[in-house]
Motif scaffolding. Structure first.
Motif, PDB file in Angstrom:
ATOM      1  N   SER A  52       0.833  -1.198   0.000  1.00  0.00           N
ATOM      2  CA  SER A  52       0.000   0.000   0.000  1.00  0.00           C
ATOM      3  C   SER A  52       0.872   1.255   0.000  1.00  0.00           C
ATOM      4  CB  SER A  52      -0.900   0.011   1.230  1.00  0.00           C
ATOM      5  OG  SER A  52      -1.786  -1.096   1.220  1.00  0.00           O
ATOM      6  N   ARG A  53       0.338   2.304  -0.599  1.00  0.00           N
ATOM      7  CA  ARG A  53       0.995   3.614  -0.658  1.00  0.00           C
ATOM      8  C   ARG A  53       2.370   3.571  -1.331  1.00  0.00           C
ATOM      9  NH1 ARG A  53      -1.965   7.228   2.060  1.00  0.00           N
ATOM     10  NH2 ARG A  53      -3.534   6.420   3.504  1.00  0.00           N
ATOM     11  N   ASP A  55       4.483   4.302  -4.759  1.00  0.00           N
ATOM     12  CA  ASP A  55       4.459   5.111  -5.974  1.00  0.00           C
ATOM     13  C   ASP A  55       5.654   4.669  -6.811  1.00  0.00           C
ATOM     14  OD1 ASP A  55       4.582   7.142  -7.938  1.00  0.00           O
ATOM     15  OD2 ASP A  55       3.619   8.564  -6.588  1.00  0.00           O
ATOM     16  N   CYS A  86      -3.375  -4.440  -5.280  1.00  0.00           N
ATOM     17  CA  CYS A  86      -2.834  -3.360  -4.456  1.00  0.00           C
ATOM     18  C   CYS A  86      -3.220  -3.585  -3.003  1.00  0.00           C
ATOM     19  CB  CYS A  86      -3.375  -2.014  -4.934  1.00  0.00           C
ATOM     20  SG  CYS A  86      -2.896  -0.630  -3.887  1.00  0.00           S
ATOM     21  N   ARG A  92      -8.477   0.100  -4.452  1.00  0.00           N
ATOM     22  CA  ARG A  92      -7.770   1.271  -4.939  1.00  0.00           C
ATOM     23  C   ARG A  92      -7.444   2.252  -3.822  1.00  0.00           C
ATOM     24  NH1 ARG A  92     -10.760   5.040  -9.046  1.00  0.00           N
ATOM     25  NH2 ARG A  92     -11.806   3.052  -9.449  1.00  0.00           N
ATOM     26  N   GLU A  93      -8.216   2.196  -2.734  1.00  0.00           N
ATOM     27  CA  GLU A  93      -7.939   3.107  -1.618  1.00  0.00           C
ATOM     28  C   GLU A  93      -6.597   2.820  -0.952  1.00  0.00           C
ATOM     29  OE1 GLU A  93     -10.042  -0.453   0.206  1.00  0.00           O
ATOM     30  OE2 GLU A  93     -10.195   0.735  -1.617  1.00  0.00           O
ATOM     31  N   LYS A  95      -3.897   2.881  -2.526  1.00  0.00           N
ATOM     32  CA  LYS A  95      -3.018   3.869  -3.167  1.00  0.00           C
ATOM     33  C   LYS A  95      -1.714   3.287  -3.708  1.00  0.00           C
ATOM     34  CE  LYS A  95      -4.878   7.654  -0.358  1.00  0.00           C
ATOM     35  NZ  LYS A  95      -5.797   8.087  -1.437  1.00  0.00           N
ATOM     36  N   ILE A  97       0.408   3.283  -6.989  1.00  0.00           N
ATOM     37  CA  ILE A  97       0.505   4.097  -8.187  1.00  0.00           C
ATOM     38  C   ILE A  97       1.638   3.575  -9.068  1.00  0.00           C
ATOM     39  CG2 ILE A  97       1.030   6.401  -9.086  1.00  0.00           C
ATOM     40  CD1 ILE A  97      -0.250   7.540  -6.554  1.00  0.00           C
ATOM     41  N   THR A 128      -3.567   2.390  -9.728  1.00  0.00           N
ATOM     42  CA  THR A 128      -3.763   3.646 -10.443  1.00  0.00           C
ATOM     43  C   THR A 128      -2.577   3.880 -11.374  1.00  0.00           C
ATOM     44  OG1 THR A 128      -5.056   4.642  -8.648  1.00  0.00           O
ATOM     45  CG2 THR A 128      -3.991   6.145 -10.195  1.00  0.00           C
TER      46      THR A 128
END
Length: 402
Positions: A52-53, A55, A86, A92-93, A95, A97, A128
């Motif tokens: 999670s989270r 990028d 994810c 999708r929450e 996050k 990316i 995302t």
């Protein structure tokens, strides 16, 4: 597959049967690549969880399509029986990316780990995708890919954000089936001459699309488009198309949100507001050569006129996400400008300087599927077959060559 409609629950349950789960969450795509390199048998389901989270920046490719060292991660490699999600819940929450790069998701033989010709039972959930210089998703193999609760946004410099280009002249009854369930397409823009004028392109009858409960919002395909009145869409397809409970809001489209070329269409309970095309409000159907040559498609309107029904029932995602709340519930506040009265101009010949010219999307006969056709099935279909196998890069197109 006898029907294009796919249940996400069925797919996920299938993946859980004897699945090989990579322990812990992953911080990079390179860890997925390493896992796939060590997988000796792609017939066995494999599951990867991105932390999670995270990028993640995807790298750039050189002129021989090799990853430039230090520019970022490899594209996500698609192989049969692959499930990438994810976070623990897959929503999708969480996050996750994936941004940048030339190709973010690879379903071709150009950059991949093996030279197999099939990618079956692939599920990507909750990711995302932001920005790309060529394609966010590029697939050229038969099989089926399902995206659940994913998002594509702020893609402004791509040849085409999502490009599906499977072709097999020796087996015309084989297909690439692509499913989008509960996904968002937001703030994407047309790049310019040389790019495809659509967010999603299914090039040829052997590429079939299924879209259920998706949102297209604030995409601008008139931007930087010198031919937007004859060459501007959100979805273009020459293969079977199923559209159900999708919502279109505040998009700028020159012709129509959806363009189909000699194909079967199944469409139910779709809604649009401030997203009418200038030629057709919802679907432009070019069923015959005469319609294409005269730029006189058959038009279909949105089936739902009151409000977006996307959220009336539970999301098909295995883990509910925090979907956006900016979906309008009213009718359009203004009517589109008058339809253009002239035949579309020639397709521009220029293309981005880094592109390797290929072919335009091909129009061919209707696919032979068992799904009950709607009343939009073309009464006649062009008989022209593709003359060559698809090459590396597409050129710009109005999505059909007669």
């Amino acid at each position: 597959m006898t029907s294009l409609r796919v249940s996400s629950l069925t797919l996920l349950v299938a993946n859980l049967v004897a699945i090989q789960v990579v322990e812990g969450c992953l911080y990079t795509i390179e860890q997925i690549v390493i896992g796939e390199e060590s997988a000796k048998d792609y017939s066995k389901p494999r599951e990867y969880t991105i932390c999670s989270r995270r990028d993640i920046t995807v790298g750039k490719l050189d002129y021989s399509n090799k990853l430039i060292p230090g520019s970022g991660d490899s594209p996500i490699p698609l192989r049969s029986n692959l499930y990438i999600k994810c976070g623990t819940s897959g929503g999708r929450e969480n996050k996750c990316i994936v941004r940048g790069g030339d190709v973010q998701v690879d379903g071709t033989n150009y950059f991949g780990l093996d030279k197999s010709d099939v990618i079956e039972n692939v599920v990507i959930e909750g990711i995302t995708f932001i920005g790309t210089s060529r394609y966010s998703v590029w697939a050229t193999k038969r099989g089926d890919i399902t995206f659940i609760d994913c998002e594509w946004k702020e893609i402004t410099e791509a040849y085409v954000p999502l490009y599906f280009d499977y072709f097999n002249a020796a087996n015309r009854n084989s297909y690439l089936d692509v499913n989008f369930i509960g996904c968002d397409f937001r703030n994407n823009k047309f790049y310019g001459d040389g790019a495809y004028p659509a967010v999603i392109v299914a090039n040829g009858e052997q590429n079939r699309l299924n879209l259920e409960r998706n949102l297209f919002i604030k995409n601008d395909y008139e931007f930087n488009n010198t031919q937007f009145q004859s060459n501007s869409f959100l979805i273009e397809t020459s293969g079977l198309l199923n559209m159900e409970l999708n919502c279109f809001s505040e998009n700028k489209i020159g012709v129509a949100p959806v363009a189909s070329y000699g194909t079967q269409i199944l469409s139910e309970r779709n809604f649009g507001t401030q997203s009418n095309g200038r030629k057709c409000k919802y679907i432009a159907r070019f069923d015959t050569q005469v319609q294409f040559d005269s730029f006189a498609p058959g038009c279909s309107n949105y089936e739902t006129v009151e409000f977006c029904e996307r959220f009336l029932t539970n999301s098909p995602s295995s883990s509910p996400s925090n979907y956006p709340t900016d979906i309008p519930t009213g009718n359009p506040t203004s009517e589109p400008s008058p339809s253009p009265s002239y035949v579309p101009t020639d397709i521009p010949s220029s293309s981005p300087t880094t592109a390797e010219p290929s072919h335009s999307p091909t129009l061919s006969s209707s696919p032979s599927v068992s799904s009950k056709p709607s009343d939009t099935i073309p009464s006649s279909s062009p008989s022209i077959e593709p003359s060559v196998t698809p090459l590396m890069e597409p050129t710009t197109s109005s999505a059909a060559v007669w």
